[in-house]
Design an enzyme around this catalytic site. Sequence first.
Site, PDB file in Angstrom:
ATOM      1  N   HIS A 258       7.003   5.070  -4.071  1.00  9.22           N
ATOM      2  CA  HIS A 258       5.833   5.376  -3.245  1.00  9.22           C
ATOM      3  C   HIS A 258       5.204   6.669  -3.732  1.00  9.22           C
ATOM      4  O   HIS A 258       5.905   7.566  -4.201  1.00  9.22           O
ATOM      5  CB  HIS A 258       6.214   5.513  -1.765  1.00  9.22           C
ATOM      6  CG  HIS A 258       5.044   5.342  -0.863  1.00  9.22           C
ATOM      7  ND1 HIS A 258       4.226   6.386  -0.503  1.00  9.22           N
ATOM      8  CD2 HIS A 258       4.530   4.230  -0.273  1.00  9.22           C
ATOM      9  CE1 HIS A 258       3.268   5.921   0.282  1.00  9.22           C
ATOM     10  NE2 HIS A 258       3.416   4.625   0.441  1.00  9.22           N
TER      11      HIS A 258
ATOM     12  N   HIS B 217      -0.250  -2.082  -4.826  1.00  9.38           N
ATOM     13  CA  HIS B 217      -0.488  -1.776  -3.398  1.00  9.38           C
ATOM     14  C   HIS B 217      -0.029  -2.994  -2.575  1.00  9.38           C
ATOM     15  O   HIS B 217       1.124  -3.425  -2.688  1.00  9.38           O
ATOM     16  CB  HIS B 217      -1.974  -1.419  -3.233  1.00  9.38           C
ATOM     17  CG  HIS B 217      -2.360  -0.822  -1.922  1.00  9.38           C
ATOM     18  ND1 HIS B 217      -1.459  -0.303  -1.032  1.00  9.38           N
ATOM     19  CD2 HIS B 217      -3.587  -0.662  -1.326  1.00  9.38           C
ATOM     20  CE1 HIS B 217      -2.094   0.163   0.041  1.00  9.38           C
ATOM     21  NE2 HIS B 217      -3.392  -0.060  -0.112  1.00  9.38           N
TER      22      HIS B 217
ATOM     23  N   ARG C  40       8.861   1.760   7.801  1.00  9.79           N
ATOM     24  CA  ARG C  40       8.337   0.398   8.008  1.00  9.79           C
ATOM     25  C   ARG C  40       9.332  -0.612   7.441  1.00  9.79           C
ATOM     26  O   ARG C  40       9.484  -1.714   7.955  1.00  9.79           O
ATOM     27  CB  ARG C  40       6.957   0.244   7.336  1.00  9.79           C
ATOM     28  CG  ARG C  40       5.905   1.204   7.874  1.00  9.79           C
ATOM     29  CD  ARG C  40       4.629   1.163   7.060  1.00  9.79           C
ATOM     30  NE  ARG C  40       4.841   1.532   5.666  1.00  9.79           N
ATOM     31  CZ  ARG C  40       3.915   1.498   4.722  1.00  9.79           C
ATOM     32  NH1 ARG C  40       2.685   1.089   5.018  1.00  9.79           N
ATOM     33  NH2 ARG C  40       4.182   1.851   3.491  1.00  9.79           N
TER      34      ARG C  40
ATOM     35  N   SER D  89      -6.343   1.197  -0.063  1.00  6.66           N
ATOM     36  CA  SER D  89      -7.155   0.420   0.884  1.00  6.66           C
ATOM     37  C   SER D  89      -7.871   1.325   1.884  1.00  6.66           C
ATOM     38  O   SER D  89      -9.069   1.156   2.143  1.00  6.66           O
ATOM     39  CB  SER D  89      -6.308  -0.624   1.608  1.00  6.66           C
ATOM     40  OG  SER D  89      -5.175  -0.033   2.205  1.00  6.66           O
TER      41      SER D  89
ATOM     42  N   ASP E  93       6.886  -3.185   1.524  1.00  3.95           N
ATOM     43  CA  ASP E  93       6.756  -4.517   0.938  1.00  3.95           C
ATOM     44  C   ASP E  93       8.081  -5.142   0.505  1.00  3.95           C
ATOM     45  O   ASP E  93       8.146  -6.343   0.244  1.00  3.95           O
ATOM     46  CB  ASP E  93       5.811  -4.455  -0.275  1.00  3.95           C
ATOM     47  CG  ASP E  93       4.422  -4.022   0.134  1.00  3.95           C
ATOM     48  OD1 ASP E  93       3.915  -4.568   1.128  1.00  3.95           O
ATOM     49  OD2 ASP E  93       3.852  -3.128  -0.511  1.00  3.95           O
TER      50      ASP E  93
HETATM   51  N1  CMX Z   1       9.822   0.475 -10.611  1.00  3.93           N
HETATM   52  C1  CMX Z   1       9.748   0.968 -11.861  1.00  3.93           C
HETATM   53  N2  CMX Z   1       9.076   2.076 -12.186  1.00  3.93           N
HETATM   54  C2  CMX Z   1       8.502   2.759 -11.187  1.00  3.93           C
HETATM   55  C3  CMX Z   1       8.588   2.328  -9.852  1.00  3.93           C
HETATM   56  C4  CMX Z   1       9.269   1.123  -9.582  1.00  3.93           C
HETATM   57  N3  CMX Z   1       9.331   0.613  -8.362  1.00  3.93           N
HETATM   58  N4  CMX Z   1       7.907   3.219  -9.070  1.00  3.93           N
HETATM   59  C5  CMX Z   1       7.420   4.156  -9.906  1.00  3.93           C
HETATM   60  N5  CMX Z   1       7.771   3.880 -11.182  1.00  3.93           N
HETATM   61  C6  CMX Z   1       7.365   4.572 -12.392  1.00  3.93           C
HETATM   62  C7  CMX Z   1       5.848   4.552 -12.478  1.00  3.93           C
HETATM   63  O1  CMX Z   1       5.360   3.322 -13.002  1.00  3.93           O
HETATM   64  C8  CMX Z   1       5.584   5.738 -13.381  1.00  3.93           C
HETATM   65  O2  CMX Z   1       5.841   5.332 -14.703  1.00  3.93           O
HETATM   66  P1  CMX Z   1       4.985   5.881 -15.941  1.00  3.93           P
HETATM   67  O3  CMX Z   1       5.260   7.344 -15.978  1.00  3.93           O
HETATM   68  O4  CMX Z   1       5.503   5.121 -17.103  1.00  3.93           O
HETATM   69  O5  CMX Z   1       3.553   5.580 -15.631  1.00  3.93           O
HETATM   70  C9  CMX Z   1       6.672   6.710 -12.949  1.00  3.93           C
HETATM   71  O6  CMX Z   1       7.695   5.928 -12.308  1.00  3.93           O
HETATM   72  C10 CMX Z   1       6.186   7.759 -11.968  1.00  3.93           C
HETATM   73  O7  CMX Z   1       5.574   7.110 -10.870  1.00  3.93           O
HETATM   74  P2  CMX Z   1       5.590   7.781  -9.417  1.00  3.93           P
HETATM   75  O8  CMX Z   1       4.857   9.073  -9.511  1.00  3.93           O
HETATM   76  O9  CMX Z   1       6.955   7.811  -8.866  1.00  3.93           O
HETATM   77  O10 CMX Z   1       4.800   6.716  -8.547  1.00  3.93           O
HETATM   78  P3  CMX Z   1       3.212   6.533  -8.390  1.00  3.93           P
HETATM   79  O11 CMX Z   1       2.749   7.433  -7.319  1.00  3.93           O
HETATM   80  O12 CMX Z   1       2.514   6.642  -9.710  1.00  3.93           O
HETATM   81  O13 CMX Z   1       3.126   5.012  -7.961  1.00  3.93           O
HETATM   82  C11 CMX Z   1       3.739   3.092  -6.731  1.00  3.93           C
HETATM   83  C12 CMX Z   1       3.515   4.613  -6.668  1.00  3.93           C
HETATM   84  C13 CMX Z   1       3.986   2.582  -5.336  1.00  3.93           C
HETATM   85  C14 CMX Z   1       2.461   2.459  -7.309  1.00  3.93           C
HETATM   86  C15 CMX Z   1       4.952   2.803  -7.651  1.00  3.93           C
HETATM   87  O14 CMX Z   1       6.123   3.337  -7.059  1.00  3.93           O
HETATM   88  C16 CMX Z   1       5.151   1.336  -7.943  1.00  3.93           C
HETATM   89  O15 CMX Z   1       4.545   0.822  -8.889  1.00  3.93           O
HETATM   90  N6  CMX Z   1       5.999   0.623  -7.132  1.00  3.93           N
HETATM   91  C17 CMX Z   1       6.169  -0.811  -7.260  1.00  3.93           C
HETATM   92  C18 CMX Z   1       4.984  -1.539  -6.641  1.00  3.93           C
HETATM   93  C19 CMX Z   1       5.014  -1.427  -5.134  1.00  3.93           C
HETATM   94  O16 CMX Z   1       6.026  -1.653  -4.489  1.00  3.93           O
HETATM   95  N7  CMX Z   1       3.853  -1.115  -4.549  1.00  3.93           N
HETATM   96  C20 CMX Z   1       3.694  -1.094  -3.083  1.00  3.93           C
HETATM   97  C21 CMX Z   1       3.615   0.309  -2.492  1.00  3.93           C
HETATM   98  C22 CMX Z   1       3.399   0.251  -0.985  1.00  3.93           C
HETATM   99  C23 CMX Z   1       2.048  -0.305  -0.684  1.00  3.93           C
HETATM  100  O17 CMX Z   1       1.043   0.339  -1.004  1.00  3.93           O
HETATM  101  O18 CMX Z   1       1.952  -1.420  -0.148  1.00  3.93           O
END
Ligand code: CMX
Length: 435
Positions: free
Chosen positions: A317, A270, A326, A240, A372
């Site tokens: 994250h 996000h 937070r 964002s 979140d």
């Molecule tokens: N559950 C399951 N798998 C997860 C995970 C979770 N909560 N968080 C990361 N992973 C996985 C990723 O999908 C990725 O898998 P692939 O290799 O198969 O693609 C792997 O772990 C590596 O990811 P990462 O480097 O640790 O995390 P990213 O920087 O790519 O992504 C985020 C960060 C937040 C998108 C991810 O942790 C996620 O999808 N979390 C759940 C959604 C969420 O809570 N989003 C809100 C974040 C805060 C916000 O912006 O508001």
Amino acid sequence: MSILKNKLYEKIQGWRPRTTKLLKEHGSVKIGDVTIAQAIGGIRGVKCLTTDISYLDPFEGIRFRGYTIPETLEKLPKVPGFEMPLVEGFYYLLLTGDIPTDEDVKAVAEEFNKRKIVPQYVFDVLKAMPEDAHPMTMFSAAILTLQKESEFVKAYNAGMGKMDYWDPTYEDALNLLAKLPQIAAFIYRYKYKGGDIIDPDPNLDMGGNFAHMMGIDKPYDDVARMYFILHSDHESGNVSAHTGHLVASALSDIYYSISAMLNGLAGPLHGLANQEVLRWIQGVRDKMGGEIPTEEQMKKFVWDTLNSGQVIPGYGHAVLRKTDPRYQAQREFCLKHLPDDNLFKYVDILYKVVPDILVEQGKAKNPWPNVDAQSGVIQWYYGLKEYDFYTVLFGIGRALGITANIIWDRALGYPIERPKSLTTTMLEDIAAKSE
Ligand code: CMX
């Protein structure tokens, strides 16, 4: 000139020579190297953005203008008898870097107050949208509808000089921020409360007025203040913030930029994760027939979700490598105000079981909860059960941080953003040469 604008102008004057010096005398100094993994993998960790509004340390979490969350909540002026600071004072801090006096906060509140009136055409547009439009779509559309009010566009068309860009941007930012709570509350009441709209109360602060227009009793005004502050800013690289900055870099005005940033916030990875957390917990609760699961039962639900290929919403994250402060701030609020709440207990059990499971699964780099994971439970407790609406609340908060960033982008003359891309063949050639 208003107190806030005058203070901001002084700060800008003092800051500009620093940016100019960095560019002129040290522009060729390297601050990092980009790898192929970063080029393909979402520019993760590449140090190529600048902001002074907030800084995110992977282990400490966010600091707003140098202050941690507990410091921010403690130092800023509050309504007597309430726990959470006034959002107006927080915006003063974001813009100027200084803790405001009560007098400064009052002046910002007056600034917002005189800009509060939302034109009727915004409500007409919202009413014309499909009944099943998502609240984030409505929120983004409402802001875009206001774009014709932009002071920046008027001044730009009149030939304003570049050094002055920040001034009408500031006007646009305050004009928009003042209206966001009423637009959001209208969407909520129109969509979920049969159109029973509650008029704003000009005597209330931003958080208090929002709670009033939502029709939710105290201490929801403090919840709103806390929510807007906690969600405001998370440095520049998140989707964002980066979207807002990117769109604004084309000299698109605040309305275009904030509408765009909301569209990024509306993604499930996000800001939409806060609704996903509640949706997921509701699913577990239905399966449990309302009973609180044991840790063993919860572990099974978590594994089932992972094994079906989904992420655990509210965990992980891209930058943080510890529990999000937070999340902690909201957890402390829950422990104080709703310790026995059924849903809070679910969240608490998840906190106990999810990190170990994510570590065991071995994919997520950060197994800890983010903002979140905790936020929806508080909303639910105070009666806001329509979880599709939660990301709108995030959006009001995030608009504080992003408008502050965009005003400073303009003040420091940041140019249009334009990174360079390479083809896959070029990357393969570079990789081959490096062997
Ligand atoms: N559950 C399951 N798998 C997860 C995970 C979770 N909560 N968080 C990361 N992973 C996985 C990723 O999908 C990725 O898998 P692939 O290799 O198969 O693609 C792997 O772990 C590596 O990811 P990462 O480097 O640790 O995390 P990213 O920087 O790519 O992504 C985020 C960060 C937040 C998108 C991810 O942790 C996620 O999808 N979390 C759940 C959604 C969420 O809570 N989003 C809100 C974040 C805060 C916000 O912006 O508001």
